[in-house]
Design a protein around this motif. Sequence first.
Motif, PDB file in Angstrom:
ATOM      1  N   LEU A  73     -64.689   2.230 -13.304  1.00  0.00           N
ATOM      2  CA  LEU A  73     -64.236   3.542 -13.733  1.00  0.00           C
ATOM      3  C   LEU A  73     -64.352   3.655 -15.248  1.00  0.00           C
ATOM      4  CD1 LEU A  73     -61.034   4.051 -11.549  1.00  0.00           C
ATOM      5  CD2 LEU A  73     -63.263   5.121 -11.243  1.00  0.00           C
ATOM      6  N   GLU A  74     -64.907   4.766 -15.722  1.00  0.00           N
ATOM      7  CA  GLU A  74     -65.001   5.043 -17.142  1.00  0.00           C
ATOM      8  C   GLU A  74     -64.167   6.282 -17.443  1.00  0.00           C
ATOM      9  OE1 GLU A  74     -66.304   3.505 -19.631  1.00  0.00           O
ATOM     10  OE2 GLU A  74     -67.402   1.908 -18.604  1.00  0.00           O
ATOM     11  N   PRO A  75     -63.269   6.212 -18.417  1.00  0.00           N
ATOM     12  CA  PRO A  75     -62.427   7.383 -18.707  1.00  0.00           C
ATOM     13  C   PRO A  75     -63.242   8.510 -19.321  1.00  0.00           C
ATOM     14  CG  PRO A  75     -62.077   5.662 -20.346  1.00  0.00           C
ATOM     15  CD  PRO A  75     -62.948   5.068 -19.280  1.00  0.00           C
ATOM     16  N   ASP A  76     -62.866   9.728 -18.994  1.00  0.00           N
ATOM     17  CA  ASP A  76     -63.474  10.912 -19.584  1.00  0.00           C
ATOM     18  C   ASP A  76     -62.597  11.335 -20.757  1.00  0.00           C
ATOM     19  OD1 ASP A  76     -64.584  13.307 -20.262  1.00  0.00           O
ATOM     20  OD2 ASP A  76     -64.202  14.319 -18.363  1.00  0.00           O
ATOM     21  N   ASP A  77     -62.995  10.945 -21.953  1.00  0.00           N
ATOM     22  CA  ASP A  77     -62.150  11.182 -23.122  1.00  0.00           C
ATOM     23  C   ASP A  77     -62.061  12.648 -23.504  1.00  0.00           C
ATOM     24  OD1 ASP A  77     -61.207   8.635 -23.555  1.00  0.00           O
ATOM     25  OD2 ASP A  77     -62.898   8.029 -24.803  1.00  0.00           O
ATOM     26  N   SER A  78     -62.876  13.501 -22.881  1.00  0.00           N
ATOM     27  CA  SER A  78     -62.775  14.926 -23.190  1.00  0.00           C
ATOM     28  C   SER A  78     -61.486  15.539 -22.658  1.00  0.00           C
ATOM     29  CB  SER A  78     -63.981  15.674 -22.620  1.00  0.00           C
ATOM     30  OG  SER A  78     -63.964  15.655 -21.199  1.00  0.00           O
ATOM     31  N   VAL A  79     -60.809  14.852 -21.752  1.00  0.00           N
ATOM     32  CA  VAL A  79     -59.565  15.389 -21.187  1.00  0.00           C
ATOM     33  C   VAL A  79     -58.333  14.689 -21.759  1.00  0.00           C
ATOM     34  CG1 VAL A  79     -60.688  16.101 -19.062  1.00  0.00           C
ATOM     35  CG2 VAL A  79     -59.681  13.826 -19.194  1.00  0.00           C
ATOM     36  N   TYR A  80     -58.536  13.796 -22.723  1.00  0.00           N
ATOM     37  CA  TYR A  80     -57.419  13.121 -23.374  1.00  0.00           C
ATOM     38  C   TYR A  80     -57.326  13.557 -24.827  1.00  0.00           C
ATOM     39  CZ  TYR A  80     -57.109   9.757 -19.502  1.00  0.00           C
ATOM     40  OH  TYR A  80     -56.950   9.155 -18.270  1.00  0.00           O
ATOM     41  N   ILE A  81     -56.135  13.857 -25.258  1.00  0.00           N
ATOM     42  CA  ILE A  81     -55.888  14.059 -26.682  1.00  0.00           C
ATOM     43  C   ILE A  81     -55.687  12.710 -27.360  1.00  0.00           C
ATOM     44  CG2 ILE A  81     -54.288  15.080 -28.361  1.00  0.00           C
ATOM     45  CD1 ILE A  81     -53.774  17.297 -26.338  1.00  0.00           C
ATOM     46  N   MET A  82     -55.080  11.787 -26.638  1.00  0.00           N
ATOM     47  CA  MET A  82     -54.861  10.429 -27.141  1.00  0.00           C
ATOM     48  C   MET A  82     -54.887   9.481 -25.954  1.00  0.00           C
ATOM     49  SD  MET A  82     -51.466   8.864 -29.030  1.00  0.00           S
ATOM     50  CE  MET A  82     -50.418   9.307 -27.637  1.00  0.00           C
ATOM     51  N   ARG A  83     -55.493   8.315 -26.144  1.00  0.00           N
ATOM     52  CA  ARG A  83     -55.506   7.318 -25.069  1.00  0.00           C
ATOM     53  C   ARG A  83     -55.710   5.936 -25.682  1.00  0.00           C
ATOM     54  NH1 ARG A  83     -59.169   4.446 -22.455  1.00  0.00           N
ATOM     55  NH2 ARG A  83     -60.889   5.517 -23.530  1.00  0.00           N
ATOM     56  N   HIS A  84     -54.764   5.039 -25.415  1.00  0.00           N
ATOM     57  CA  HIS A  84     -54.846   3.675 -25.931  1.00  0.00           C
ATOM     58  C   HIS A  84     -54.367   2.694 -24.860  1.00  0.00           C
ATOM     59  CE1 HIS A  84     -55.739   4.762 -30.112  1.00  0.00           C
ATOM     60  NE2 HIS A  84     -54.904   5.769 -29.938  1.00  0.00           N
ATOM     61  N   SER A  85     -55.002   1.532 -24.820  1.00  0.00           N
ATOM     62  CA  SER A  85     -54.614   0.444 -23.917  1.00  0.00           C
ATOM     63  C   SER A  85     -54.254  -0.772 -24.757  1.00  0.00           C
ATOM     64  CB  SER A  85     -55.758   0.098 -22.959  1.00  0.00           C
ATOM     65  OG  SER A  85     -56.140   1.217 -22.194  1.00  0.00           O
ATOM     66  N   MET A  86     -53.214  -1.485 -24.332  1.00  0.00           N
ATOM     67  CA  MET A  86     -52.753  -2.648 -25.079  1.00  0.00           C
ATOM     68  C   MET A  86     -52.394  -3.773 -24.117  1.00  0.00           C
ATOM     69  SD  MET A  86     -50.413  -0.756 -27.950  1.00  0.00           S
ATOM     70  CE  MET A  86     -50.961   0.818 -28.601  1.00  0.00           C
ATOM     71  N   ASN A  87     -52.917  -4.941 -24.396  1.00  0.00           N
ATOM     72  CA  ASN A  87     -52.647  -6.115 -23.588  1.00  0.00           C
ATOM     73  C   ASN A  87     -51.512  -6.924 -24.198  1.00  0.00           C
ATOM     74  OD1 ASN A  87     -54.790  -5.521 -21.812  1.00  0.00           O
ATOM     75  ND2 ASN A  87     -56.254  -6.503 -23.191  1.00  0.00           N
ATOM     76  N   VAL A  88     -50.738  -7.566 -23.340  1.00  0.00           N
ATOM     77  CA  VAL A  88     -49.643  -8.426 -23.790  1.00  0.00           C
ATOM     78  C   VAL A  88     -49.787  -9.793 -23.124  1.00  0.00           C
ATOM     79  CG1 VAL A  88     -48.009  -6.568 -24.298  1.00  0.00           C
ATOM     80  CG2 VAL A  88     -48.186  -7.412 -21.970  1.00  0.00           C
ATOM     81  N   THR A  89     -49.013 -10.758 -23.632  1.00  0.00           N
ATOM     82  CA  THR A  89     -49.147 -12.125 -23.145  1.00  0.00           C
ATOM     83  C   THR A  89     -48.759 -12.243 -21.678  1.00  0.00           C
ATOM     84  OG1 THR A  89     -48.638 -12.924 -25.373  1.00  0.00           O
ATOM     85  CG2 THR A  89     -48.493 -14.519 -23.567  1.00  0.00           C
ATOM     86  N   TRP A  90     -47.599 -11.664 -21.331  1.00  0.00           N
ATOM     87  CA  TRP A  90     -47.118 -11.702 -19.951  1.00  0.00           C
ATOM     88  C   TRP A  90     -46.898 -10.276 -19.469  1.00  0.00           C
ATOM     89  CZ3 TRP A  90     -47.743 -16.237 -17.867  1.00  0.00           C
ATOM     90  CH2 TRP A  90     -47.593 -17.398 -18.632  1.00  0.00           C
TER      91      TRP A  90
END
Length: 511
Positions: free
Chosen positions: A98-115
Amino acid sequence: MSKRSASDRAADGQAFAKASGSGAKRDENEVNDIGEFEDAWEDEIESEEEVVDGEAGDDEDGMDVDEVMPAIEESEELPPAPEAFIPGTHVLGKDEILEPDDSVYIMRHSMNVTWPCLSFDVLRDSLGDERQRYPATTYLVAGTQADQASKNELSVFKMSSLHRTQKDGDDSDSDEDDDALDEDAILEFRSVPHHGGVNRVRAQPLPPASPLPPASQPYFTATWADNGKVHIWDIRPLIESLDVPGYSWDKSRTNKPAFTINSHGRAEGFAMDWASSGNANPSSLRLLTGDVHSKIYLTTTTPSGFNALSQPFTSHTSSVEDLQWSPSEPTVFASCSADCSVQIWDVRSKGRQSVAGIEPAHESDVNVISWNRSTSYLLLSGGDEGGIKVWDLRNVQKKGTTVVPSPVASFKWHTAPITSIEWHPTEDSIFAASGADDQVTLWDLGVEPDDDEIGTLMNDAPDSARDVPPQLLFVHQGQKDVKEVHWHPQIPGAVLSTALDGFNIFKTISV
């Protein structure tokens, strides 16, 4: 374009005949008494034409000339438009992602954590309400689910540099350069040890529009541990250390719980909710906790500290899954359970029994509920079967009646258990939900279908397509095993979610 000789041009009625390529002079016309006007640029213009005519003459003499190739035209065929992935209708192929369609997002961020974190809560800050400027900053508190009990932590996260999503083809020259950036967000955190995995985290409520308490005052957060303990922590120094470089906090204040509730014995639980009397005074707090053995306990605060009441509330017959205080009545709360019911309680009632209920509310476990903060008679519930229901509490009868109310709205979009649900903090018709089907969905009950749209499917959908409810505004995907979702109370429309693979924060064009 074909070249023509000078004689051809004269025959066509040209005003004057150009010189041939051989350099022969054109015939002089008779001039009048005042003479002919001399063009200062005539020689230069004619010399250019002579070159052209010379080439024509050479061509007529049989000399080789380079062939002029026609311009290569770009293909007018447009690339295929990306196809929206509809859960339950489309299935990803073996090598598809799946690839996000950034034209429908005003803001979008993903963040990974240790656990991975099963639960989190958004923390209030002093950056202001109704924030619209970017880059944005947000704070949250979360507890981990590590592979060993000793590795677990309670963490306060600061997410900054949350820029707007840059869309393809966005050539706008905005004066606010930061708004057009699409940079990686910055994730900072401070942690304290937490023995045992964290099933749920909830921060104490602060009054709307109130600033963060000063560092000298507590900001409490409760954690439901998988060993049956409910701990209450003061996380205010951790927030301060994220904002003030070099700040050193008192570990005796933060690394040990300010209070531990032992009322549940060794029974773990998930249900938990705070309530406040409307100000930031810690002595006005009340905390409800429910366990897998169907018991609910109340803990109150006094000027001297916390007080865990020993008598439980006992109307459920199975695990208590979620709890919600009434937004309008300080002594009333709601609960849901694996016994398929939703119960309404009043802490003043004798016998610690519920005063009203919906039995059954769902055909299977009722996992989550949310009480509308703006319209206090509306309650949301999400079930293990994937259903979402909206209840009008004015239709719920007191205990002892056999009438089972009907929901005012019911949706069956998710294909797996509902894991989280929450009303929008200010818009009383909008809510967010998450499911074990890896979806986060945004809904608006105020949307009504047009008469000609009722029963129709999405455009170009295959024969097996599902009906898309008109109230479904948005489907956010890309996370694996979504556990919890929350609206940000100070950034309108911003949604945060946690899953097995980390956190997402996004804002859509829909809300």
